[in-house]
Design a protein around this motif. Structure first.
Motif: not given
Lengths: 203, 160
Positions: A43-52, B92-104, B142-147
């Motif tokens: 899910p995208a971060i900060n989506p619209k506040p979900p409807l109950p 090996f990378i840290d959790v916080v580096e995952v975002g920048s790696f994927v963006l790269g 980082v909006n990489a939502l397709k997994i």
């Protein structure tokens, strides 16, 4: 003097050795492709506040640290999860006059369970200690439940399995004309049973 | 009648022709060249994938970003400890580096396929969900939502 017209033969006896060498090289440096898996959308971060969502439209599934499953506060076996999910999604509890009435559902039409597949949400709660293997098993059963229902509808409407249609659509070998034909069908089936799966984590 | 079987007794047994051996080997070679792919990462983590049955193939390799998660292998245990780690490429990378790696990685793809970028999570089945949830959270940031949870084809009851 040797005969000049005759071309000398190249000895091809070592050809096999060369080919073997290449073969062994490829055997060592490559691996058979294992890239297949469960495709999911986060899910995208900060989506619209979900409807109950009314409680009857939610199927809460909780996996605890030991890998035990709780569905609707009752402990269930992994083998029964798919059946339970299908029963919940396919329930179609909305009455005939209701605009959400689901005419293709074949469930129990229990008014205490989900109104229609479009409204039904599966909520998956996992624990930080849950093992990934268990989590994947559960995900697999949930995706399987959706696939079963979509297959059923695709079979009814298009005489073909949904999973087949999707596979053909994603395959690079399928001609574009076939893909164009498949696209609206796949979309239609997906709209009949949209994948509403929400995930959260609980410590 | 017997003479028929005794005909070749005094002659030397004929040699088997090996002329077609190169062809056979080449055939094998081409088979392996087409069905296998080059190993691009050397694994530093234990990576026993879980089983699933409802899988989809990842068709195009150029839009896949692979992240490995699992316990470090024995020889790396002294250096990084025995807790599950994230490996990308060869490090090996840290959790916080995952975002920048994927963006790269996404930035290095041709523009037309960036929106199709898929993160393939190759996670050891004994890893805990905690780390994976953290990684998923980073991917959402980082909006990489397709997994894709990469799995093997098999019986799910063997996963525990």
């Amino acid at each position: 003097m040797t005969n000049r017209d005759e071309v000398p033969k190249v000895n091809a006896g070592s050809m096999a050795d060369i080919a073997f060498l290449l073969l062994i090289f490829f055997l060592v440096t490559t691996s058979i492709e294992t890239d297949a898996g469960l495709a999911r959308m986060l899910p995208a971060i900060n989506p619209k506040p979900p409807l109950p969502i009314p409680e009857k439209n939610i199927l809460p599934i909780l996996i605890n640290g030991e890998g035990a499953l709780l569905v609707d506060d009752e402990q269930v076996d992994l083998a029964d999860l798919r059946k339970l999910t299908i029963a919940f999604l396919d329930n179609g509890g909305a009455s005939q006059e209701d605009p959400r009435y689901c005419d293709y559902c074949r469930g129990e039409r229990d008014s205490k369970s989900s109104d229609s597949p479009a409204e039904a949400v599966v909520s998956l709660l996992s624990n930080r200690e849950t093992s990934y293997g268990t989590y994947i098993s559960v995900q697999n059963e949930l995706v399987g439940a959706y696939n079963d229902l979509r297959n059923r509808e695709a079979q009814r409407l298009y005489k073909r399995l949904y999973t087949d249609m999707e596979k053909a659509y994603r395959s690079p070998e399928t001609p574009v004309s076939v893909k164009e034909d498949l696209k609206p069908k796949i979309k239609h089936i997906q709209d009949l049973f949209p994948l509403n799966l929400s995930e959260a984590e609980r410590n | 009648m017997m003479s028929k079987f005794n005909l070749g007794r005094n002659e030397e047994s004929p040699e088997v022709s090996t002329a077609s051996l190169p062809d056979i080997v080449f055939m094998l070679l081409f088979f392996f060249m087409t069905v296998t792919v080059m190993k691009d990462d050397s694994l530093k983590v234990v990576n026993e994938l879980p089983n699933a049955t409802e899988m989809k193939r990842l068709e195009k390799k150029d839009r896949i970003i692979t992240i490995y998660i699992g316990k470090p292998q024995k020889k790396w245990e002294d250096i990084v400890g025995s807790e599950p780690k994230i490996q990308v490429d060869d490090k090996f990378i840290d959790v916080v580096e995952v975002g920048s790696f994927v963006l790269g990685r996404i930035a290095s793809m041709p523009e037309g396929i960036r929106s199709y970028a898929t993160v393939s999570l190759k996670v050891d089945k004994n890893a805990n969900m905690g780390l994976i949830s953290d990684v998923k959270q980073e991917l959402r940031k980082v909006n990489a939502l397709k997994i894709n949870y990469t799995t093997l084809n098999g019986e799910i009851l063997l996963n525990r």
